[in-house]
Design a protein around this motif. Structure first.
Motif, PDB file in Angstrom:
ATOM      1  N   ASP A  51       3.593  13.791  -9.966  1.00  0.00           N
ATOM      2  CA  ASP A  51       4.109  13.850  -8.607  1.00  0.00           C
ATOM      3  C   ASP A  51       4.501  12.432  -8.220  1.00  0.00           C
ATOM      4  O   ASP A  51       3.927  11.460  -8.726  1.00  0.00           O
ATOM      5  N   PHE A  52       5.492  12.288  -7.326  1.00  0.00           N
ATOM      6  CA  PHE A  52       5.858  10.946  -6.887  1.00  0.00           C
ATOM      7  C   PHE A  52       5.962  10.880  -5.362  1.00  0.00           C
ATOM      8  O   PHE A  52       6.184  11.877  -4.688  1.00  0.00           O
ATOM      9  N   GLU A  53       5.767   9.676  -4.875  1.00  0.00           N
ATOM     10  CA  GLU A  53       5.944   9.359  -3.449  1.00  0.00           C
ATOM     11  C   GLU A  53       6.768   8.084  -3.378  1.00  0.00           C
ATOM     12  O   GLU A  53       6.379   7.058  -3.929  1.00  0.00           O
ATOM     13  N   GLN A  54       7.900   8.148  -2.722  1.00  0.00           N
ATOM     14  CA  GLN A  54       8.866   7.042  -2.721  1.00  0.00           C
ATOM     15  C   GLN A  54       9.178   6.582  -1.302  1.00  0.00           C
ATOM     16  O   GLN A  54       9.441   7.380  -0.415  1.00  0.00           O
ATOM     17  N   THR A  55       9.134   5.266  -1.097  1.00  0.00           N
ATOM     18  CA  THR A  55       9.525   4.687   0.190  1.00  0.00           C
ATOM     19  C   THR A  55      10.434   3.491  -0.062  1.00  0.00           C
ATOM     20  O   THR A  55      10.298   2.790  -1.061  1.00  0.00           O
ATOM     21  N   THR A  56      11.367   3.257   0.872  1.00  0.00           N
ATOM     22  CA  THR A  56      12.292   2.127   0.779  1.00  0.00           C
ATOM     23  C   THR A  56      12.230   1.326   2.074  1.00  0.00           C
ATOM     24  O   THR A  56      12.303   1.893   3.163  1.00  0.00           O
ATOM     25  N   LYS A  57      12.096   0.014   1.935  1.00  0.00           N
ATOM     26  CA  LYS A  57      12.023  -0.869   3.092  1.00  0.00           C
ATOM     27  C   LYS A  57      12.979  -2.041   2.919  1.00  0.00           C
ATOM     28  O   LYS A  57      13.270  -2.457   1.789  1.00  0.00           O
ATOM     29  N   ALA A  58      13.466  -2.573   4.052  1.00  0.00           N
ATOM     30  CA  ALA A  58      14.309  -3.769   4.007  1.00  0.00           C
ATOM     31  C   ALA A  58      13.436  -4.966   3.695  1.00  0.00           C
ATOM     32  O   ALA A  58      12.340  -5.126   4.241  1.00  0.00           O
ATOM     33  N   ASN A  59      13.903  -5.814   2.783  1.00  0.00           N
ATOM     34  CA  ASN A  59      13.168  -7.017   2.410  1.00  0.00           C
ATOM     35  C   ASN A  59      13.693  -8.171   3.255  1.00  0.00           C
ATOM     36  O   ASN A  59      14.696  -8.794   2.929  1.00  0.00           O
ATOM     37  N   VAL A  60      13.006  -8.475   4.351  1.00  0.00           N
ATOM     38  CA  VAL A  60      13.487  -9.476   5.297  1.00  0.00           C
ATOM     39  C   VAL A  60      13.440 -10.882   4.715  1.00  0.00           C
ATOM     40  O   VAL A  60      14.106 -11.797   5.210  1.00  0.00           O
ATOM     41  N   LYS A  61      12.693 -11.085   3.648  1.00  0.00           N
ATOM     42  CA  LYS A  61      12.610 -12.404   3.033  1.00  0.00           C
ATOM     43  C   LYS A  61      13.763 -12.669   2.083  1.00  0.00           C
ATOM     44  O   LYS A  61      13.930 -13.779   1.602  1.00  0.00           O
ATOM     45  N   GLN A 194      16.735  -4.537  -0.388  1.00  0.00           N
ATOM     46  CA  GLN A 194      15.791  -3.464  -0.103  1.00  0.00           C
ATOM     47  C   GLN A 194      14.771  -3.357  -1.231  1.00  0.00           C
ATOM     48  O   GLN A 194      15.080  -3.644  -2.385  1.00  0.00           O
ATOM     49  N   THR A 195      13.566  -2.938  -0.868  1.00  0.00           N
ATOM     50  CA  THR A 195      12.505  -2.745  -1.845  1.00  0.00           C
ATOM     51  C   THR A 195      12.080  -1.284  -1.832  1.00  0.00           C
ATOM     52  O   THR A 195      11.705  -0.752  -0.793  1.00  0.00           O
ATOM     53  N   THR A 196      12.157  -0.653  -2.995  1.00  0.00           N
ATOM     54  CA  THR A 196      11.758   0.741  -3.131  1.00  0.00           C
ATOM     55  C   THR A 196      10.497   0.813  -3.982  1.00  0.00           C
ATOM     56  O   THR A 196      10.447   0.252  -5.076  1.00  0.00           O
ATOM     57  N   THR A 197       9.481   1.476  -3.452  1.00  0.00           N
ATOM     58  CA  THR A 197       8.215   1.633  -4.158  1.00  0.00           C
ATOM     59  C   THR A 197       8.011   3.103  -4.488  1.00  0.00           C
ATOM     60  O   THR A 197       8.132   3.966  -3.619  1.00  0.00           O
ATOM     61  N   ILE A 198       7.718   3.384  -5.749  1.00  0.00           N
ATOM     62  CA  ILE A 198       7.477   4.751  -6.198  1.00  0.00           C
ATOM     63  C   ILE A 198       6.089   4.807  -6.804  1.00  0.00           C
ATOM     64  O   ILE A 198       5.807   4.154  -7.818  1.00  0.00           O
ATOM     65  N   ASN A 199       5.194   5.572  -6.169  1.00  0.00           N
ATOM     66  CA  ASN A 199       3.837   5.756  -6.666  1.00  0.00           C
ATOM     67  C   ASN A 199       3.729   7.103  -7.366  1.00  0.00           C
ATOM     68  O   ASN A 199       4.214   8.122  -6.854  1.00  0.00           O
ATOM     69  N   PHE A 200       3.087   7.105  -8.536  1.00  0.00           N
ATOM     70  CA  PHE A 200       2.910   8.331  -9.301  1.00  0.00           C
ATOM     71  C   PHE A 200       1.461   8.813  -9.184  1.00  0.00           C
ATOM     72  O   PHE A 200       0.529   8.009  -9.209  1.00  0.00           O
ATOM     73  N   SER A 201       1.292  10.131  -9.085  1.00  0.00           N
ATOM     74  CA  SER A 201      -0.047  10.722  -9.029  1.00  0.00           C
ATOM     75  C   SER A 201      -0.049  12.011  -9.845  1.00  0.00           C
ATOM     76  O   SER A 201       0.998  12.526 -10.222  1.00  0.00           O
ATOM     77  N   ARG A 202      -1.246  12.527 -10.122  1.00  0.00           N
ATOM     78  CA  ARG A 202      -1.382  13.757 -10.919  1.00  0.00           C
ATOM     79  C   ARG A 202      -0.594  13.617 -12.222  1.00  0.00           C
ATOM     80  O   ARG A 202       0.158  14.512 -12.630  1.00  0.00           O
ATOM     81  N   VAL A 203      -0.770  12.484 -12.865  1.00  0.00           N
ATOM     82  CA  VAL A 203       0.001  12.149 -14.061  1.00  0.00           C
ATOM     83  C   VAL A 203      -0.543  12.896 -15.283  1.00  0.00           C
ATOM     84  O   VAL A 203      -1.753  12.979 -15.490  1.00  0.00           O
ATOM     85  N   VAL A 204       0.389  13.433 -16.072  1.00  0.00           N
ATOM     86  CA  VAL A 204       0.031  14.086 -17.335  1.00  0.00           C
ATOM     87  C   VAL A 204       0.835  13.407 -18.442  1.00  0.00           C
ATOM     88  O   VAL A 204       2.056  13.309 -18.364  1.00  0.00           O
TER      89      VAL A 204
END
Length: 227
Positions: A51-61, A194-204
């Motif tokens: 399963d994945f959860e993805q968020t994207t944020k502006a990188n102000v730096k 922009q910075t996009t982070t994708i977290n994985f869970s329930r990994v097989v």
């Protein structure tokens, strides 16, 4: 970064083995060691689902030139499931807040939008060389040819790849592994700041995936757009 670009980046990072042309350059001993450590983490990873959860944020730096950003994608959480099988098979289904399916079977990429009853069909080509395509190739020399690999903390299985070809859609990509060697997180910094982070869970890891998973057949009445 658009959903399509993000998915293409992850697709190539986790499933293909294309080598972009770059000018050879000296590689530091630290980068060589980090590359070998990364390849060691990837050795034996034949299939992967999660399963994945993805968020994207502006990188102000980030001081990159300002360009229009798809505001609806910023600070919004996308969730779904993904499946990968080497070589070149990939399934990515976004289930919330909207539905979208992307399937590739080495030669063809399908991008299906059920709400629009529309699917885009693309041929996998050398253009994917601008995405992180070598992560599962297991070839240390090829990865070193295309990316500068660093391991910020030698005690953690977390690596950052910076492309030597600066004309791609991303600045760098980082990938972290859990203790059992499965990918746990990917972070992409793109050319728009922009910075996009994708977290994985329930990994097989290395479980058999049905061949039909990667054989997309457009539902009846779907408009097919070739690109």
């Amino acid at each position: 970064m658009s959903i399509k670009t993000i998915v293409m980046s992850v697709t190539m990072a986790l499933s293909l083995g294309v080598t972009p042309y770059v000018v050879a350059a000296p590689v530091s001993a630290a980068s060589q060691q980090a590359t070998q450590s990364l390849v060691h983490q990837l050795t034996g990873l034949r299939s992967f689902s999660a399963d994945f959860e993805q968020t994207t944020k502006a990188n102000v730096k980030n001081n990159l030139p300002k360009k229009p950003v798809a505001a609806q994608h910023l600070n919004q959480k996308f969730t779904g499931v993904m499946k990968v099988e080497r070589p070149g098979k990939f399934y990515w289904e976004t289930t919330a807040p909207s539905k979208q399916l992307i399937v590739t079977s080495s030669k063809t990429i399908w991008i299906y939008d059920p709400d629009l009853q529309q699917v885009v069909r693309q041929t996998v080509s050398d253009q994917v060389a601008n995405t992180p395509a070598l992560l599962l190739s297991g070839n240390t020399a090829q990865i070193m040819q295309s990316y500068i690999v660093s391991q910020p903390d030698s005690s953690k299985n977390y690596y950052t790849l910076t492309p030597k070809n600066t004309e791609g859609s991303f600045q760098d990509l980082s990938i972290g592994f859990a203790k059992d060697g499965t990918p746990s997180v990917m972070v992409l910094n793109d050319a728009l700041g922009q910075t996009t982070t994708i977290n994985f869970s329930r990994v097989v890891k290395n479980a058999k995936i049905a061949a039909s998973t990667f054989n997309f057949v457009p539902p009846k009445g779907t408009d097919i757009i070739d690109q």
